[in-house]
Design a protein around this motif. Structure first.
Motif, PDB file in Angstrom:
ATOM      1  N   ALA A 147      51.896  58.476  55.244  1.00 49.60           N
ATOM      2  CA  ALA A 147      52.408  58.092  53.932  1.00 49.60           C
ATOM      3  C   ALA A 147      53.876  57.669  53.996  1.00 49.60           C
ATOM      4  O   ALA A 147      54.298  56.768  53.271  1.00 49.60           O
ATOM      5  CB  ALA A 147      52.234  59.239  52.961  1.00 49.60           C
ATOM      6  N   ALA A 148      54.661  58.300  54.876  1.00 51.38           N
ATOM      7  CA  ALA A 148      56.093  58.019  54.905  1.00 51.38           C
ATOM      8  C   ALA A 148      56.611  57.699  56.300  1.00 51.38           C
ATOM      9  O   ALA A 148      57.820  57.660  56.510  1.00 51.38           O
ATOM     10  CB  ALA A 148      56.862  59.205  54.328  1.00 51.38           C
ATOM     11  N   ASP A 149      55.716  57.455  57.261  1.00 52.51           N
ATOM     12  CA  ASP A 149      56.191  57.277  58.628  1.00 52.51           C
ATOM     13  C   ASP A 149      55.137  56.561  59.463  1.00 52.51           C
ATOM     14  O   ASP A 149      53.991  56.389  59.040  1.00 52.51           O
ATOM     15  CB  ASP A 149      56.514  58.636  59.255  1.00 52.51           C
ATOM     16  N   LYS A 190      62.253  54.160  51.770  1.00 49.22           N
ATOM     17  CA  LYS A 190      60.892  54.687  51.754  1.00 49.22           C
ATOM     18  C   LYS A 190      59.903  53.559  51.995  1.00 49.22           C
ATOM     19  O   LYS A 190      60.062  52.455  51.489  1.00 49.22           O
ATOM     20  CB  LYS A 190      60.616  55.348  50.407  1.00 49.22           C
ATOM     21  N   LEU A 191      58.884  53.817  52.793  1.00 50.83           N
ATOM     22  CA  LEU A 191      57.917  52.770  53.121  1.00 50.83           C
ATOM     23  C   LEU A 191      57.194  52.292  51.861  1.00 50.83           C
ATOM     24  O   LEU A 191      56.885  53.086  50.971  1.00 50.83           O
ATOM     25  CB  LEU A 191      56.900  53.294  54.132  1.00 50.83           C
ATOM     26  N   PRO A 192      56.926  50.977  51.770  1.00 52.79           N
ATOM     27  CA  PRO A 192      56.251  50.447  50.576  1.00 52.79           C
ATOM     28  C   PRO A 192      54.837  51.005  50.440  1.00 52.79           C
ATOM     29  O   PRO A 192      54.206  51.409  51.413  1.00 52.79           O
ATOM     30  CB  PRO A 192      56.214  48.935  50.837  1.00 52.79           C
ATOM     31  N   ARG A 193      54.353  51.003  49.225  1.00 59.27           N
ATOM     32  CA  ARG A 193      52.962  51.374  48.984  1.00 59.27           C
ATOM     33  C   ARG A 193      52.074  50.158  49.225  1.00 59.27           C
ATOM     34  O   ARG A 193      52.517  49.023  49.143  1.00 59.27           O
ATOM     35  CB  ARG A 193      52.785  51.873  47.552  1.00 59.27           C
ATOM     36  N   GLY A 194      50.824  50.422  49.494  1.00 59.52           N
ATOM     37  CA  GLY A 194      49.891  49.322  49.714  1.00 59.52           C
ATOM     38  C   GLY A 194      50.115  48.663  51.058  1.00 59.52           C
ATOM     39  O   GLY A 194      50.527  49.293  52.030  1.00 59.52           O
ATOM     40  N   ALA A 254      61.236  56.965  60.966  1.00 60.15           N
ATOM     41  CA  ALA A 254      62.290  57.791  60.378  1.00 60.15           C
ATOM     42  C   ALA A 254      63.355  58.181  61.383  1.00 60.15           C
ATOM     43  O   ALA A 254      64.504  58.448  61.001  1.00 60.15           O
ATOM     44  CB  ALA A 254      61.684  59.050  59.753  1.00 60.15           C
ATOM     45  N   LYS A 255      63.026  58.208  62.683  1.00 60.02           N
ATOM     46  CA  LYS A 255      63.961  58.720  63.694  1.00 60.02           C
ATOM     47  C   LYS A 255      64.400  57.665  64.698  1.00 60.02           C
ATOM     48  O   LYS A 255      64.973  58.011  65.733  1.00 60.02           O
ATOM     49  CB  LYS A 255      63.316  59.902  64.422  1.00 60.02           C
TER      50      LYS A 255
END
Length: 440
Positions: free
Chosen positions: A71-73, A111-115, A97-98
């Protein structure tokens, strides 16, 4: 690059292949730097001709594989890749993220885009001094010696951008987005001239009697501080030393900043009333975006303590990381009135109006920004810059672009890596096969 250079002379359209030192002549930093630039231009051009705009070695050496999206990485694989002939390497597997060359706010703006979104590789070069990398310092020369050289560092970052919803040709959209991101078009056009100011010193020893420029030998830099259009508040700052005069920060206490020194001579001494920018690794690595967005406002020096090497600013500088090699960068402009960011607003003029829209810098130097076709405003990018030398013996600036020039940098290079949707990853990297070798 914000280096202490006498001039930047490399131009690919001249077709030069080498620089020759002549016996008994004065050596110039510009000549040696041009030789390096010629070789890099030839090497990277040859690699791009052979590999295409972006590719990596086939097999396990092909780097920057995008896997394990969450979801975020996601994971970024180790290996090599080439973008416009510039080689970049990820020595060890890492994550979005790192990743080592990016300072990301993964819970907010980054933050990574949705979809569905495109993952791409962004590559450029930045200037590094011994302030940013203390390992460049040679202790045998003493603790307070002038630095002897600096470096160009290839920086890579993996970023993400959402793919438009609806029916869209994915392949066509990716190609168009990468080309638009890399284009230097519509980032502003600058003209430069020198006209003798009315209050110029008429001493013939100071400059030629018909001089437009009445100062010393300098390398001027005009840099965009806040991007966007003039209506959005685009602004710029300028430096007569290519933005190279910096003061390493040791500690901060509100508006009071302790630095390692206030200058090594009368040309680099910080003075009350001057404007400075607080920079650390995070700012340096996000110059085109500003950190925080937009570019943090400049601060004015209101007091100095020579014995304690402290600088009191008109307001506390933005939060900086004392472990991130922070410093104050001096700018030489004077913003008009109450400038919201301490910079000079960008105003545009029509090219046909030869004597309209010129903005005075100092000692006869004037610049102006040109609007686009049919008066359409340009969209400027934070961190883009122009450099030009001014010479006392000529009484003029050296500017080879009478019709104006787009930014001299920063040049960013882009390559698509993958398209991600949920847990599905569609690879977008290109591989080239290494030639087989045969024994004699």
């Amino acid at each position: 690059m914000h280096g202490d250079f006498s001039n930047i002379t490399f131009s690919p359209d001249r077709g030069y292949s080498a620089v020759f030192d002549l016996q008994g002549r004065v050596g110039l930093d510009a000549d040696r730097n041009e030789q390096t630039a010629i070789l890099l231009h030839q090497l990277r051009g040859a690699l791009a001709d052979l590999m295409g705009p972006h590719a990596g070695p086939a097999g396990p050496g092909l780097g920057f594989a995008i896997t394990d999206p969450a979801a975020a990485d996601f994971t970024i694989g180790a290996g090599r890749y080439y973008v416009d002939g510039i080689g970049v390497g990820d020595s060890a597997e890492t994550t979005y993220a790192k990743q080592p060359h990016a300072v990301l706010d993964v819970a907010g703006a980054d933050k990574l885009p949705r979809g569905r979104y495109l993952v791409y590789l962004k590559v450029w070069e930045r200037h590094v001094t011994e302030v940013e990398d203390p390992r460049l310092h040679e202790p045998a020369l003493g603790l307070h010696h002038p630095d002897t050289s600096s470096r160009a560092q290839v920086v890579w970052q993996v970023r993400a951008v959402p793919v438009p919803a609806g029916e869209v040709s994915l392949e066509g959209w990716v190609e168009e987005w990468i080309a638009a991101a890399a284009s230097m078009d519509h980032k502003g056009v600058l003209q430069v001239r020198a006209r003798r100011p009315q209050d110029a010193d008429d001493d013939p020893c100071a400059a030629p009697s018909d001089a437009g420029y009445t100062g010393e030998n300098q390398l001027y830099r005009v840099e965009i501080r806040s991007g966007g259009t003039p209506k959005d508040g685009a602004s710029f700052a300028w430096s007569r030393d290519n933005g190279s005069v910096i003061y390493p920060i040791l500690a901060t206490d509100g508006p009071v900043v302790q630095v390692s020194g206030l200058g090594r001579d009368r040309h680099t001494t910080l003075e009350i009333g001057q404007w400075v920018e607080a920079v650390d690794d995070a700012v340096s690595l996000r110059r085109e975006l500003g950190w925080p967005r937009p570019a943090a406002p400049l601060r004015q020096v209101v007091d100095l303590d020579v014995e304690l090497s402290t600088v009191t600013l008109d307001a506390p500088p933005p939060a900086i990381d004392l472990e991130g090699h922070p410093y104050l960068r001096r700018w030489d402009h004077t913003p008009p009135g109450k400038s919201p960011d301490g910079a000079i607003p960008v105003t545009e003029a029509q090219a046909a109006r030869k004597d309209m829209g010129w903005i005075p810098l100092e000692r006869g130097i004037e610049v102006r920004f040109l609007a686009g076709e049919r008066g359409k405003p340009q969209r400027y990018r934070t961190g883009d810059y122009w450099v030009f030398p001014a010479r006392r013996t000529l009484g003029d600036v050296i500017w080879h672009h009478p019709q104006g020039s787009g930014p001299h940098g920063v040049v960013y290079h882009y390559a698509p890596l993958a398209v991600v949707q949920g847990e599905e990853v569609t690879g977008w990297r290109t591989a080239f096969a290494l030639p087989l070798t045969h024994g004699l």
